[in-house]
Design a protein around this motif. Structure first.
Motif, PDB file in Angstrom:
ATOM      1  N   TYR A  76      40.669  42.612  30.851  1.00 53.57           N
ATOM      2  CA  TYR A  76      39.539  42.886  31.745  1.00 53.57           C
ATOM      3  C   TYR A  76      38.279  42.168  31.268  1.00 53.57           C
ATOM      4  CZ  TYR A  76      42.387  46.960  33.233  1.00 53.57           C
ATOM      5  OH  TYR A  76      43.376  47.787  33.683  1.00 53.57           O
ATOM      6  N   ASN A  79      37.909  38.355  31.965  1.00 51.99           N
ATOM      7  CA  ASN A  79      37.918  37.884  33.353  1.00 51.99           C
ATOM      8  C   ASN A  79      39.152  37.044  33.689  1.00 51.99           C
ATOM      9  OD1 ASN A  79      35.386  39.054  34.057  1.00 51.99           O
ATOM     10  ND2 ASN A  79      34.354  37.366  33.013  1.00 51.99           N
ATOM     11  N   VAL A  82      40.554  39.518  36.827  1.00 55.49           N
ATOM     12  CA  VAL A  82      39.530  40.065  37.711  1.00 55.49           C
ATOM     13  C   VAL A  82      38.159  39.550  37.284  1.00 55.49           C
ATOM     14  CG1 VAL A  82      40.838  42.169  38.223  1.00 55.49           C
ATOM     15  CG2 VAL A  82      39.244  42.151  36.310  1.00 55.49           C
ATOM     16  N   ALA A  84      33.951  40.614  37.428  1.00 57.78           N
ATOM     17  CA  ALA A  84      32.993  41.698  37.655  1.00 57.78           C
ATOM     18  C   ALA A  84      31.581  41.135  37.705  1.00 57.78           C
ATOM     19  CB  ALA A  84      33.094  42.749  36.556  1.00 57.78           C
ATOM     20  N   VAL A 101      33.762  44.523  41.471  1.00 58.04           N
ATOM     21  CA  VAL A 101      34.900  44.020  40.706  1.00 58.04           C
ATOM     22  C   VAL A 101      35.973  43.603  41.707  1.00 58.04           C
ATOM     23  CG1 VAL A 101      36.526  44.441  38.831  1.00 58.04           C
ATOM     24  CG2 VAL A 101      34.347  45.679  38.868  1.00 58.04           C
ATOM     25  N   HIS A 135      38.350  47.845  37.281  1.00 55.38           N
ATOM     26  CA  HIS A 135      39.136  46.678  36.905  1.00 55.38           C
ATOM     27  C   HIS A 135      40.623  46.920  37.173  1.00 55.38           C
ATOM     28  CE1 HIS A 135      35.428  45.472  34.879  1.00 55.38           C
ATOM     29  NE2 HIS A 135      35.973  44.289  34.613  1.00 55.38           N
ATOM     30  N   GLU A 139      42.918  44.709  39.892  1.00 59.42           N
ATOM     31  CA  GLU A 139      44.154  43.989  39.577  1.00 59.42           C
ATOM     32  C   GLU A 139      45.255  44.285  40.600  1.00 59.42           C
ATOM     33  OE1 GLU A 139      44.397  42.782  34.904  1.00 59.42           O
ATOM     34  OE2 GLU A 139      45.397  44.648  35.507  1.00 59.42           O
TER      35      GLU A 139
END
Length: 334
Positions: A76, A79, A82, A84, A101, A135, A139
């Protein structure tokens, strides 16, 4: 001073004035700033050390390791899968801080999940654990957006439990729908505690929510066992016209008194711990009875011995939330 010089000064003054008040000319829901979100802890170990300082052992490192393994945390934070962002958007002309996110790679419009946080005024915030959950959901293919409502978490304005926070959430919807990667016709709402109560008020004014998932919602502010405490320390500062008629001011915040106003189209999942000491479980039980009498789509789950936060049952919470949103927000076969 020459005429050209005077015109130049006037022009520059006008530009400076407009740049300082640009939000006044943008519509509510417009994004006015965005930047990458950086995790507040340098390492996984630093986060676990911080977790061990929590008063409730259920939030300590042993539990966090089970819920967020190191490989998930580091993925997470990097990155990889995902992305943010911190975003500011407008609501009633106020700059409201939010978190977005989403998957790092988007090849088709994605469903939106809105998160409405718990707490109010100085207690109103989005926790880092909740951001980690954003997060996790991203995903799976969702765009997750959440804001700290006016007067909370650095957002402009004064905290308002009523038309203010509802406007902030409605404008969060508007902001999310404007994202190019979002499927504006697939919207879920996840609310916790105060945020779940706010969620009911949103469902009273719109049919746009395709699925709602409410945890620990207070549905009756008038008959709460904490009424005296909130009468003294909370409601006078955040509820409009509270001093004039306390019961009349709290009734619009209590969906148990107006269930017929709720959207007939939005299925609602009510989740509550039976040992919740902050918001008694009867709030969700009574609401389920009202929904049942109106023949509205809903599910109710009471977790025996569960606390307000239900962190000790987080795996079950995840299981139910994932099932609920996958059922109502994703196309068949997606």
């Amino acid at each position: 001073m020459s005429l050209n010089r005077i015109l130049t000064v006037v022009f520059l003054t006008l530009i400076l004035a407009l740049s300082g008040t640009q939000s006044a000319y943008a519509e509510d829901g417009a994004i006015v700033s965005r930047e990458a979100y950086d995790f507040p802890f340098a390492t996984y170990e630093k986060w676990l050390e911080f977790s061990d300082r929590a008063p409730d052992p259920a939030w300590h490192a042993a539990q966090m390791k089970q819920l967020v393994p190191q490989q998930d945390y580091e993925r997470y934070a990097s990155n990889q899968t995902v992305q943010a962002e911190r975003i500011e958007y407008l609501s009633d002309g106020l700059r409201i801080k939010s978190i977005l996110v989403r998957p790092a790679k988007v090849i088709k419009p994605l469903p939106i999940i809105l998160f409405a946080h718990g707490g109010v005024a100085q207690w109103g915030k989005i926790t880092f654990f909740e951001i980690l959950e954003f997060h996790r959901l991203a995903e799976q293919g969702y765009i997750v957006v959440a804001s700290t409502f006016r007067g909370e978490g650095g957002s402009e304005g004064w905290p308002n439990l009523g038309v203010g926070d509802r406007a902030d959430l409605m404008n969060l919807i508007k902001m999310a729908q404007g994202l190019p990667e979002a499927d504006e016709e697939k919207i879920g709402l996840w609310g916790f505690s105060r945020g779940a109560g706010l969620g009911y008020r949103v469902l009273a004014v719109t049919d746009i929510i395709d699925a709602a998932f409410f945890i620990g919602a207070r549905t009756d502010h008038l008959n709460s066992k904490r009424r005296a405490e909130f009468d003294e320390f909370v409601y006078p500062d955040v509820v409009d016209a509270y001093a004039a008629d306390k019961d009349a001011a709290l009734r619009p915040l209590s969906p148990l008194f107006w269930p017929e106003k709720l959207s007939t189209k939005t299925p609602i999942y009510l989740l509550h711990g039976t040992a919740d000491q902050r918001v008694e479980a009867w709030n969700s039980i009574a609401m389920a009875r009202k929904l049942d009498a109106l023949n509205r789509p809903y599910e109710l789950l009471l977790i025996n011995g569960g606390s307000h936060y239900l962190i000790e049952h987080q795996q079950r919470v995840r299981q139910e939330m994932d099932r609920w949103f996958a059922k109502h927000l994703k196309l068949q076969g997606s």
